[in-house]
Design a protein around this motif. Structure first.
Motif, short mmCIF file in Angstrom:
data_model
loop_
_atom_site.label_atom_id
_atom_site.label_comp_id
_atom_site.label_asym_id
_atom_site.label_seq_id
_atom_site.Cartn_x
_atom_site.Cartn_y
_atom_site.Cartn_z
N GLU A 1 0.81 -1.23 0.00
CA GLU A 1 0.00 0.00 0.00
C GLU A 1 0.84 1.27 0.00
O GLU A 1 0.56 2.20 -0.77
N ASN A 2 1.87 1.35 0.85
CA ASN A 2 2.59 2.61 1.06
C ASN A 2 4.03 2.56 0.54
O ASN A 2 4.62 1.49 0.44
N SER A 3 4.58 3.73 0.26
CA SER A 3 5.85 3.80 -0.47
C SER A 3 7.06 3.31 0.32
O SER A 3 7.92 2.59 -0.22
N ASP A 4 7.18 3.65 1.60
CA ASP A 4 8.34 3.22 2.37
C ASP A 4 8.36 1.70 2.55
O ASP A 4 9.40 1.05 2.43
N THR A 5 7.20 1.13 2.84
CA THR A 5 7.12 -0.31 3.00
C THR A 5 7.35 -1.01 1.66
O THR A 5 7.94 -2.09 1.61
N PHE A 6 6.89 -0.41 0.58
CA PHE A 6 7.20 -0.94 -0.76
C PHE A 6 8.70 -1.10 -0.92
O PHE A 6 9.20 -2.15 -1.36
N GLU A 7 9.46 -0.07 -0.57
CA GLU A 7 10.92 -0.13 -0.74
C GLU A 7 11.54 -1.15 0.19
O GLU A 7 12.46 -1.89 -0.21
N SER A 8 11.07 -1.24 1.43
CA SER A 8 11.63 -2.21 2.38
C SER A 8 11.38 -3.64 1.92
O SER A 8 12.27 -4.49 1.96
N VAL A 9 10.15 -3.92 1.48
CA VAL A 9 9.82 -5.27 1.01
C VAL A 9 10.55 -5.59 -0.29
O VAL A 9 11.09 -6.68 -0.47
N ARG A 10 10.59 -4.63 -1.21
CA ARG A 10 11.29 -4.85 -2.48
C ARG A 10 12.75 -5.18 -2.24
O ARG A 10 13.31 -6.10 -2.83
N THR A 11 13.39 -4.43 -1.34
CA THR A 11 14.80 -4.67 -1.03
C THR A 11 14.99 -6.06 -0.43
O THR A 11 15.92 -6.78 -0.79
N ALA A 12 14.10 -6.43 0.49
CA ALA A 12 14.21 -7.75 1.13
C ALA A 12 14.04 -8.87 0.11
O ALA A 12 14.72 -9.91 0.19
N LEU A 13 13.17 -8.67 -0.88
CA LEU A 13 12.92 -9.72 -1.87
C LEU A 13 13.97 -9.77 -2.96
O LEU A 13 14.05 -10.77 -3.69
N THR A 14 14.78 -8.73 -3.09
CA THR A 14 15.82 -8.73 -4.12
C THR A 14 16.80 -9.87 -3.90
O THR A 14 17.29 -10.49 -4.85
N LYS A 15 17.09 -10.19 -2.64
CA LYS A 15 18.05 -11.26 -2.33
C LYS A 15 17.40 -12.64 -2.33
O LYS A 15 18.05 -13.63 -2.58
N ASP A 16 16.12 -12.70 -2.01
CA ASP A 16 15.41 -13.99 -1.97
C ASP A 16 13.96 -13.71 -2.28
O ASP A 16 13.16 -13.37 -1.40
N CYS A 17 13.59 -13.85 -3.56
CA CYS A 17 12.25 -13.45 -3.99
C CYS A 17 11.22 -14.55 -3.81
O CYS A 17 10.02 -14.29 -3.92
N GLY A 18 11.66 -15.77 -3.54
CA GLY A 18 10.70 -16.87 -3.42
C GLY A 18 9.88 -17.00 -4.69
O GLY A 18 10.42 -17.07 -5.79
N HIS A 19 8.55 -16.99 -4.53
CA HIS A 19 7.65 -17.12 -5.69
C HIS A 19 7.10 -15.78 -6.16
O HIS A 19 6.19 -15.74 -6.98
N VAL A 20 7.67 -14.68 -5.65
CA VAL A 20 7.21 -13.35 -6.04
C VAL A 20 7.89 -12.92 -7.34
O VAL A 20 9.10 -13.01 -7.47
N SER A 21 7.09 -12.48 -8.28
CA SER A 21 7.66 -11.98 -9.53
C SER A 21 7.71 -10.46 -9.58
O SER A 21 8.69 -9.88 -10.04
N TYR A 22 6.66 -9.81 -9.10
CA TYR A 22 6.59 -8.34 -9.13
C TYR A 22 6.20 -7.81 -7.75
O TYR A 22 5.36 -8.40 -7.07
#
Length: 206
Positions: A58-79
């Protein structure tokens, strides 16, 4: 639609207002009759992997935190998609342009708007032939464990509480309802970058 509205009324937002009136009730005027169409807002997203999950934040700061966390291990997330609050209810149909989407997960604030937005987006997604918009289970559970209460919003009527929490997984509806009935809210920013790095439980059950 706004270009056509400007041509007809000299006001690019006039049709927006008229769409909510009886003028556009079933069997009456349509946008097609005016040679107009509603254009969904642009969708901001970043690709992090090749799985089938689109994770909307929903929000921009959390978007960046989650995106950064998933960059190293994205699991089944594509976008990872930036929801942008209420705009997502209109922009959700843009997900149809993304490749190989099989699942849409949403993570927002635990407050009235944060739960009404994905329910409205879900209706739009289903009408566009997309997968349903469902809760990002692990992130919501992490937010509840953090339990950092936001400012008091006043007590929400019980019927509103029931409608809001009905979209959530059954096993967390009651604790979220209790937060609302106490006049509280939980902002998703409580699950910040540090917490996401040190507690991996959210990854296993997005």
């Amino acid at each position: 639609m706004r270009e056509r509205s400007l041509e007809i009324f000299g006001d690019e937002k006039r049709l927006d207002a008229l769409l909510a009136t009886t003028l556009f009730a079933p069997g009456r005027l349509t946008l097609a009759a005016l040679f107009a169409e509603r254009i969904p807002p642009p969708l901001a997203y970043e690709r992090v992997g090749t799985g089938g999950i689109v994770l909307v934040i929903e929000n921009s700061d959390t978007f960046e935190s989650v995106r950064t966390a998933l960059t190293k291990d994205c699991g089944h997330v594509s976008y990872v998609v930036f929801g942008g609050g209420h705009a997502f209810a209109a922009s959700v149909t843009r997900i149809a342009a993304l490749d190989d989407v099989t699942d849409i997960a949403y993570y927002g604030d635990l407050d009235r708007d944060g739960l009404i937005i994905p329910q409205r987006a879900n209706a739009g997604a289903l009408s566009a032939g997309l997968p349903p918009v469902r809760p990002a289970h692990g992130l919501y559970r992490l937010l509840l464990r953090r339990n950092l209460r936001g400012r008091s919003l006043g007590t929400m009527p019980t019927l509103d509480v029931e409608r809001c929490v009905s979209w959530l997984p059954e096993n967390i509806r009651q604790p979220v309802a209790e937060v609302f009935l106490d006049g509280g809210r939980l902002a998703q920013e409580a699950t910040g970058a540090v917490m996401l790095r040190h507690d991996d439980s959210w990854r296993a059950d997005l």
